[in-house]
Design an enzyme around this catalytic site. Structure first.
Site, PDB file in Angstrom:
ATOM      1  N   ARG A 224      25.736  18.029  30.738  1.00 26.97           N
ATOM      2  CA  ARG A 224      27.025  18.213  31.414  1.00 26.97           C
ATOM      3  C   ARG A 224      28.019  17.235  30.805  1.00 26.97           C
ATOM      4  O   ARG A 224      27.649  16.103  30.435  1.00 26.97           O
ATOM      5  CB  ARG A 224      26.908  17.940  32.920  1.00 26.97           C
ATOM      6  CG  ARG A 224      26.277  19.083  33.724  1.00 26.97           C
ATOM      7  CD  ARG A 224      27.143  20.347  33.733  1.00 26.97           C
ATOM      8  NE  ARG A 224      26.604  21.402  34.559  1.00 26.97           N
ATOM      9  CZ  ARG A 224      25.921  22.467  34.096  1.00 26.97           C
ATOM     10  NH1 ARG A 224      25.685  22.599  32.810  1.00 26.97           N
ATOM     11  NH2 ARG A 224      25.507  23.397  34.918  1.00 26.97           N
ATOM     12  N   HIS A 272      29.865  26.012  25.867  1.00 29.21           N
ATOM     13  CA  HIS A 272      28.875  26.149  26.954  1.00 29.21           C
ATOM     14  C   HIS A 272      27.986  27.382  26.726  1.00 29.21           C
ATOM     15  O   HIS A 272      27.888  28.266  27.580  1.00 29.21           O
ATOM     16  CB  HIS A 272      29.574  26.231  28.322  1.00 29.21           C
ATOM     17  CG  HIS A 272      28.664  25.854  29.463  1.00 29.21           C
ATOM     18  ND1 HIS A 272      29.083  25.129  30.549  1.00 29.21           N
ATOM     19  CD2 HIS A 272      27.346  26.114  29.674  1.00 29.21           C
ATOM     20  CE1 HIS A 272      28.061  24.969  31.392  1.00 29.21           C
ATOM     21  NE2 HIS A 272      27.000  25.562  30.882  1.00 29.21           N
TER      22      HIS A 272
HETATM   23  P1  NDP Z   1      15.536  19.425  35.883  1.00 30.02           P
HETATM   24  O1  NDP Z   1      15.965  19.114  37.278  1.00 30.02           O
HETATM   25  O2  NDP Z   1      14.301  20.207  35.685  1.00 30.02           O
HETATM   26  O3  NDP Z   1      15.364  18.067  35.055  1.00 30.02           O
HETATM   27  C1  NDP Z   1      16.269  17.022  35.174  1.00 30.02           C
HETATM   28  C2  NDP Z   1      15.717  15.801  34.463  1.00 30.02           C
HETATM   29  O4  NDP Z   1      16.691  14.758  34.529  1.00 30.02           O
HETATM   30  C3  NDP Z   1      14.445  15.270  35.122  1.00 30.02           C
HETATM   31  O5  NDP Z   1      13.574  14.749  34.160  1.00 30.02           O
HETATM   32  C4  NDP Z   1      14.988  14.136  35.995  1.00 30.02           C
HETATM   33  O6  NDP Z   1      14.066  13.111  36.282  1.00 30.02           O
HETATM   34  C5  NDP Z   1      16.078  13.595  35.100  1.00 30.02           C
HETATM   35  N1  NDP Z   1      17.034  12.813  35.872  1.00 30.02           N
HETATM   36  C6  NDP Z   1      17.825  13.196  36.894  1.00 30.02           C
HETATM   37  N2  NDP Z   1      18.549  12.166  37.347  1.00 30.02           N
HETATM   38  C7  NDP Z   1      18.203  11.096  36.610  1.00 30.02           C
HETATM   39  C8  NDP Z   1      18.600   9.722  36.593  1.00 30.02           C
HETATM   40  N3  NDP Z   1      19.504   9.243  37.469  1.00 30.02           N
HETATM   41  N4  NDP Z   1      18.026   8.905  35.709  1.00 30.02           N
HETATM   42  C9  NDP Z   1      17.093   9.369  34.824  1.00 30.02           C
HETATM   43  N5  NDP Z   1      16.677  10.667  34.771  1.00 30.02           N
HETATM   44  C10 NDP Z   1      17.232  11.502  35.658  1.00 30.02           C
HETATM   45  O7  NDP Z   1      16.784  20.142  35.207  1.00 30.02           O
HETATM   46  P2  NDP Z   1      16.769  21.175  33.991  1.00 30.02           P
HETATM   47  O8  NDP Z   1      15.941  20.610  32.908  1.00 30.02           O
HETATM   48  O9  NDP Z   1      16.451  22.529  34.491  1.00 30.02           O
HETATM   49  O10 NDP Z   1      18.316  21.179  33.588  1.00 30.02           O
HETATM   50  C11 NDP Z   1      18.961  19.986  33.181  1.00 30.02           C
HETATM   51  C12 NDP Z   1      20.462  20.230  33.083  1.00 30.02           C
HETATM   52  O11 NDP Z   1      20.769  21.005  31.934  1.00 30.02           O
HETATM   53  C13 NDP Z   1      21.096  21.040  34.224  1.00 30.02           C
HETATM   54  O12 NDP Z   1      21.269  20.264  35.383  1.00 30.02           O
HETATM   55  C14 NDP Z   1      22.404  21.458  33.603  1.00 30.02           C
HETATM   56  O13 NDP Z   1      23.373  20.453  33.824  1.00 30.02           O
HETATM   57  C15 NDP Z   1      22.083  21.554  32.119  1.00 30.02           C
HETATM   58  N6  NDP Z   1      22.107  22.929  31.617  1.00 30.02           N
HETATM   59  C16 NDP Z   1      22.992  23.260  30.615  1.00 30.02           C
HETATM   60  C17 NDP Z   1      23.023  24.536  30.093  1.00 30.02           C
HETATM   61  C18 NDP Z   1      23.960  24.866  28.988  1.00 30.02           C
HETATM   62  O14 NDP Z   1      24.038  26.029  28.578  1.00 30.02           O
HETATM   63  N7  NDP Z   1      24.657  23.902  28.419  1.00 30.02           N
HETATM   64  C19 NDP Z   1      22.136  25.581  30.582  1.00 30.02           C
HETATM   65  C20 NDP Z   1      21.241  25.139  31.610  1.00 30.02           C
HETATM   66  C21 NDP Z   1      21.234  23.858  32.104  1.00 30.02           C
HETATM   67  P3  NDP Z   1      12.759  13.405  37.173  1.00 30.02           P
HETATM   68  O15 NDP Z   1      11.839  14.169  36.240  1.00 30.02           O
HETATM   69  O16 NDP Z   1      12.253  12.067  37.519  1.00 30.02           O
HETATM   70  O17 NDP Z   1      13.217  14.233  38.343  1.00 30.02           O
HETATM   71  C1  OXD Z   2      23.358  26.232  33.922  1.00 31.62           C
HETATM   72  C2  OXD Z   2      24.327  26.342  32.861  1.00 31.62           C
HETATM   73  O1  OXD Z   2      23.392  25.237  34.622  1.00 31.62           O
HETATM   74  O2  OXD Z   2      24.513  27.452  32.347  1.00 31.62           O
HETATM   75  O3  OXD Z   2      22.514  27.130  34.095  1.00 31.62           O
HETATM   76  O4  OXD Z   2      24.951  25.365  32.461  1.00 31.62           O
END
Ligand code: NDP
Ligand code: OXD
Length: 309
Positions: A224, A272
């Site tokens: 993000r 995006h």
């Molecule tokens: P998940 O919830 O599966 O994973 C999030 C990860 O981030 C976990 O490992 C989590 O830790 C870690 N995390 C969260 N907060 C913190 C913190 N404060 N400090 C350290 N680590 C942290 O999410 P996804 O993998 O499914 O997706 C990740 C992001 O990707 C989405 O939220 C979205 O913003 C982005 N995205 C972008 C897309 C695009 O097209 N550009 C498409 C889809 C998603 P823990 O394992 O300990 O919970």
């Molecule tokens: C999602 C994205 O969060 O598209 O799925 O960014």
């Protein structure tokens, strides 16, 4: 009959309706799927954060809000939302992210930009190291980050992953917490940010933390926009601390035409598109969660509102 309101944007209806209908039938569910219902008869809401629906108060019977996006930052703090909220974990979305991240890592690793920029009639050989000598760090090793991490590790890259809670993933150096972040950044020649946007991750990559990276590291952000302090990144690019950056997500989207990222010679902007939810596979995930809820089985991919993702 289970009443399911499709509250993602109207232009997505034609793509999603046939896939959802098929998936509900395959799961043995009798569903009335519509774009409009009286709020008090709705059992489930299929949602997207850019939807017009912002007030969940009248949906008193609704058992869950099923988000089509992985990111939930635009809905998780909505004070009218009291129903359980799930995020999207879809293997089509994951595969798309793995391909996009791997492509950009390989591009920086083998120096494609160098070749494109130096085709000036000079035979200039610049050999990249092997992947085993190119440490990559992934900030966020959840559904998407862990899949990218294991793919990159299978190509030979030494991969470090960083998360909020401690984790173990075969072949990945897993770190967590504040001390873990410093260690994760200090070794990273390429860093990928796949964190959700929460109060704990906003501006995570500020001037100080960018300075922890080795000089001339590359940054890839499909997570993000607000994970990065934009002014700090532009300064780090200008000083050479960051050699190149590929940015897919931004504080304001679409990225305004006059934003410096568009014009920076070492920044690649992508609109995006790193990964998108795939209707056919996502419909199966939605149907599975409706089925679980109807059977009293816990929902998958439930958002923990106390941490914001
Ligand atoms: P998940 O919830 O599966 O994973 C999030 C990860 O981030 C976990 O490992 C989590 O830790 C870690 N995390 C969260 N907060 C913190 C913190 N404060 N400090 C350290 N680590 C942290 O999410 P996804 O993998 O499914 O997706 C990740 C992001 O990707 C989405 O939220 C979205 O913003 C982005 N995205 C972008 C897309 C695009 O097209 N550009 C498409 C889809 C998603 P823990 O394992 O300990 O919970
Ligand atoms: C999602 C994205 O969060 O598209 O799925 O960014």
């Amino acid at each position: 009959m289970i009443n399911v309101l499709f509250a993602a944007r109207a232009e997505r209806w034609n793509t999603y309706a046939p896939e959802l209908t098929r998936a509900f039938a395959a799961a043995g569910l009798k569903v009335d799927l519509q774009q409009e219902f009286a709020p008090d008869v709705v059992d489930y809401i299929i949602y997207a954060p850019n939807s017009d629906l912002q007030d969940f108060t009248p949906y008193r019977r609704c058992k869950a809000v099923l988000n089509l996006w992985a990111g939930v930052e635009a809905i998780v703090t909505n004070p009218t939302l009291t129903q359980p909220l799930t995020r999207m974990v879809d293997h089509g979305l994951t595969q798309g992210m793995v391909e996009w991240v791997t492509g950009h890592v390989l591009r920086y690793h083998i120096g494609i930009d160098h070749n494109l920029e130096h085709q000036k009639g000079k035979w200039q050989r610049k050999l990249p190291p092997l992947s085993r000598d190119r440490p990559v760090t992934i900030l966020g090793i959840g559904a998407l980050g862990s899949a990218c991490a294991t793919t990159l590790a299978s190509l030979g890259f030494p991969v470090t992953g960083w998360s909020r809670s401690p984790k173990e993933i075969n072949g990945i150096t897993c770190l967590s917490g504040d001390a873990g972040l410093k260690q994760a950044l200090e070794t990273a020649q390429i860093v990928v940010t796949l964190l959700p946007l929460t109060s704990g991750t906003e501006n995570l990559l500020n001037a100080e933390r960018l300075s922890w990276l080795p000089h001339a590291a590359c940054l890839i952000n499909p997570g993000r926009g607000p994970l990065i302090d934009d002014d700090a990144l532009l300064a780090a690019l200008d000083s050479g601390q960051i050699a190149r950056a590929t940015l897919d997500v931004f504080r304001v989207e679409p990225l305004p035409a006059d934003h410096p990222y568009w014009w920076h010679p070492r920044v690649t902007v992508t609109p995006h598109i790193a990964a998108d939810t795939r209707p056919a596979t996502a419909a199966e995930v939605i149907a599975d969660n409706v089925s679980r809820s109807e059977r009293g089985v816990p929902l998958r991919y439930l958002v923990d509102r106390s941490v914001g993702y």
